[in-house]
Design an enzyme around this catalytic site. Structure first.
Site, PDB file in Angstrom:
ATOM      1  N   GLN A   1      19.409 107.988  27.485  1.00 32.28           N
ATOM      2  CA  GLN A   1      20.303 108.557  28.497  1.00 32.28           C
ATOM      3  C   GLN A   1      21.258 107.493  29.032  1.00 32.28           C
ATOM      4  OE1 GLN A   1      16.973 108.796  28.484  1.00 32.28           O
ATOM      5  NE2 GLN A   1      16.295 110.866  29.004  1.00 32.28           N
TER       6      GLN A   1
ATOM      7  N   ASP B   1      23.604 112.519  27.064  1.00 31.25           N
ATOM      8  CA  ASP B   1      23.885 112.801  28.487  1.00 31.25           C
ATOM      9  C   ASP B   1      25.270 112.320  28.930  1.00 31.25           C
ATOM     10  OD1 ASP B   1      21.358 113.800  28.458  1.00 31.25           O
ATOM     11  OD2 ASP B   1      20.527 112.453  29.963  1.00 31.25           O
TER      12      ASP B   1
ATOM     13  N   ASP C   1      22.083 116.607  24.473  1.00 31.68           N
ATOM     14  CA  ASP C   1      22.244 117.138  25.836  1.00 31.68           C
ATOM     15  C   ASP C   1      23.503 116.584  26.505  1.00 31.68           C
ATOM     16  OD1 ASP C   1      19.709 118.176  25.279  1.00 31.68           O
ATOM     17  OD2 ASP C   1      18.677 116.568  26.342  1.00 31.68           O
TER      18      ASP C   1
ATOM     19  N   THR D   1      18.662 108.007  34.761  1.00 30.16           N
ATOM     20  CA  THR D   1      19.790 108.796  34.263  1.00 30.16           C
ATOM     21  C   THR D   1      20.832 108.974  35.363  1.00 30.16           C
ATOM     22  OG1 THR D   1      18.325 110.000  32.741  1.00 30.16           O
ATOM     23  CG2 THR D   1      20.450 111.004  33.236  1.00 30.16           C
TER      24      THR D   1
ATOM     25  N   TRP E   1      16.660 122.916  29.666  1.00 30.14           N
ATOM     26  CA  TRP E   1      16.080 121.765  30.361  1.00 30.14           C
ATOM     27  C   TRP E   1      15.117 122.224  31.456  1.00 30.14           C
ATOM     28  CZ3 TRP E   1      19.068 118.354  34.369  1.00 30.14           C
ATOM     29  CH2 TRP E   1      18.283 117.243  34.707  1.00 30.14           C
TER      30      TRP E   1
ATOM     31  N   ARG F   1      19.789 123.746  24.781  1.00 30.12           N
ATOM     32  CA  ARG F   1      18.359 123.972  24.936  1.00 30.12           C
ATOM     33  C   ARG F   1      18.037 123.997  26.438  1.00 30.12           C
ATOM     34  NH1 ARG F   1      15.166 118.334  23.491  1.00 30.12           N
ATOM     35  NH2 ARG F   1      16.590 116.873  24.548  1.00 30.12           N
TER      36      ARG F   1
END
Length: 584
Positions: free
Chosen positions: A378, A401, A422, A348, A492, A490
């Protein structure tokens, strides 16, 4: 004690010449009883002698340095590690005269541990059976170690000048930022390796060293917070007034943005130091080439104009390239695009189309894009670890991401961030102001998560703040948004912190607002706040009932998450030239 030793020597010699089985029974019992008694006496004498020896050497729990060390370490999350690490330093008693000394010693010990980890990673890289992703991840670790060493050195330098060179609040924020970033780097290294059996062996080989450094950084951070909080409280009391920032705003901009940088961010005519043009009409054909040619360690603003065009490349602005500024010809005209992703073997961290680490980075009128798509998992469009960095009129477009706000202090204004899972994540102190934040259509069965904040320690001064912005759906998601639940975020990491305030939230957002990461993980330790939002999705009556979620009703509490307070914006944002608001 010498006489006891002589006795046992003679006793040993006697027993070696005479078998104990030949001694009469009564004498044998007497002999054994005497022997046992003498052992006890010897042990007691040894203990007393040891205590006296320690008293004479000055290693005494009542000594001043011991009390200072114990008091300092008591404020940490890992006090035993804090105490033992520093107590093991030769002549520690001569070096510890204040809490500041304890912190500085802790930082130096941590630096040694980081250097040890570096050599361990170099050794791992010599393995012949590494996968492509393992090699990339190990190089990520080397990069984050390099950054960590810089952060620790800067922290020591700042500490040596404390509290004289800057205001107490500036010292406090700078030191906490440095240690928060150093902690984040340790987790970033490990995050590059999956937990499955395929490459678990490499992660396991690294884990102890990385976790040890993370704990040492945590302890230093806790002591820094304790020291600076105490000193600022004393100053407030002695001055009989509230401690305030020296300069809160400059024409509505945070003070860390100089007047010159403010003009650069807003001016329509800027003279660049270098021009990038894909058609060859500039100094360089690629953005990466222009960055490579820029001066290293520059204290003056270095402007790179990127003419209209699509630049298919991965760009890195390293820590050595400071005060760089990208200026495009418009967010729809100047596009930097790539497609690195985790499925195809990247981490990532390394998947970012553009990665910015050099301090004082600015960008305006550009799109950063990753076209890998939702099936590639990601795939980062922009990763930012540059302290005191700001983005104006920029687009960050990807799926999972999209925007990696990795570490340090960051500001985004008038930007568009679009993605699915995310899509704003990381552990920087990041404020997004007057931005459009749009969820896209994900793969079938996926849920959209706007944020995934990565704070790992309650003392880190990090978090994601979305202020005066608009949260909604892209045109491809809007007609089918009922099939793809979308949440504000959320957790992480364990102490995840996100605040949404004074923003417009459409009915795209699920009434619960927030979603779990994995069962009950972090639900009691996270901090998720909402303040004065509007729109069909802003109602809080149906929100999650977690201990860590709160509706912020106090303006004083909300003020702590504004750019002026949360990212020390009053000391640097003014120099960018970008429009902003420091307060509510």
């Amino acid at each position: 004690m010498t006489h006891i030793k002589e006795f046992f020597t003679k006793l040993s010699e006697s027993s070696s010449n005479q078998n104990i089985s030949n001694i009469p029974k009564k004498k044998k019992k007497l002999f054994l009883a005497l022997f046992a008694t003498l052992l006890v006496v010897a042990a007691v004498i040894g203990i007393v002698a040891g205590v006296n020896s320690r008293k004479n050497s000055g290693d005494n729990g009542n000594e001043p340095h011991h009390a200072i060390l114990k008091s300092s370490c008591s404020s940490t999350r890992y006090p035993d590690l804090c105490f033992s690490a520093i107590a093991a330093v030769p002549e520690a008693s001569k070096k510890v005269t204040s809490q500041k000394d304890v912190i500085e010693m802790s930082l130096n010990i941590t630096t040694t541990a980081v250097e040890h980890n570096y050599f361990g990673i170099q050794k791992l890289l010599k393995r012949t059976n590494l996968t492509k992703r393992e090699k990339v991840a190990l190089h990520d670790c080397l990069e984050t170690i390099d950054e960590t060493l810089d952060e620790l050195h800067k922290a020591v330098e700042d500490l040596e000048e404390y509290p004289n060179k800057k205001s107490l609040s500036q010292h406090a924020d700078d030191l906490k930022t440095l240690m928060s970033a150093a902690m984040t780097n340790q987790g970033t290294c490990l995050d590059g390796f999956s937990h499955d059996d395929a490459n678990k062996h490499v992660r396991d080989a690294l884990s102890d060293g990385q976790v040890h450094v993370e704990k040492m950084c945590s302890n230093a951070l806790a002591m820094i917070k304790n020291m600076t909080d105490t000193d600022m409280m004393i100053m407030r009391t002695s001055n009989n007034r509230k401690l305030t920032e020296e300069t809160s705003t400059v024409d509505g901009w945070p003070a860390w943005l100089s007047p010159g940088d403010r003009r650069l961010l807003q001016s329509s005519s800027v003279t660049p130091n270098a021009v990038v043009a894909a058609d060859g009409s500039g100094n360089f054909k690629t953005v990466a080439a222009a960055v490579a040619a820029a001066p290293q360690g520059g204290t003056k603003r270095y402007i790179i104009r990127i003419k209209a065009g699509v630049y298919r490349e991965n760009v890195e602005v390293t820590k050595k390239h400071k005060n760089i500024m990208f200026i495009g010809d418009g967010r729809t005209r100047t596009i930097i695009t790539g497609s690195r992703n985790v499925v195809d073997g990247s981490t990532t961290f390394k998947s970012a189309t553009a990665a910015v680490v050099g301090e004082g980075f600015l960008a305006r009128d550009i799109t950063f894009q990753n076209t890998a798509g939702p099936s590639k998992h990601q795939a980062v469009a922009l990763r930012v670890g540059a302290d005191l960095s700001a983005f104006y009129n920029c687009d960050m477009l990807a799926y999972q991401d999209t925007l990696y706000v990795h570490s340090n202090r960051q500001f985004f204004v008038n930007c568009l961030i679009a993605g699915t899972v995310d899509f704003i994540f990381g552990n920087a102190a990041a404020v997004l102001q007057n931005c459009d934040i749009h969820a896209r259509k994900p793969n079938s069965g996926q849920k959209n998560m706007v944020t995934a904040q990565g704070r790992t320690d309650p003392n880190q001064n990090t978090g994601i703040v979305i202020q005066k912005s608009r949260i909604g759906a892209t045109s491809d998601l809007k007609p089918v948004q009922g099939s793809f639940p979308t949440y504000l975020g959320r957790p992480w990491k364990e102490y995840s912190r996100t605040v949404i305030m004074q923003s417009s939230i459409t009915d795209l957002i699920h009434p619960a607002g927030w979603h779990e990461w994995d069962g009950n993980f972090a639900l009691n330790t996270l901090f998720y706040g909402e303040h004065q939002n509007s729109g069909a999705g802003a109602g809080t009556s149906g929100r999650v009932k977690w201990k860590g979620f709160r509706v912020i009703t106090s303006a004083t509490e909300a003020q702590a998450f504004t750019p002026g307070s949360f990212i020390a914006g009053s000391s640097w944002l003014g120099s960018t030239g970008f429009p902003f608001s420091l307060g509510l």
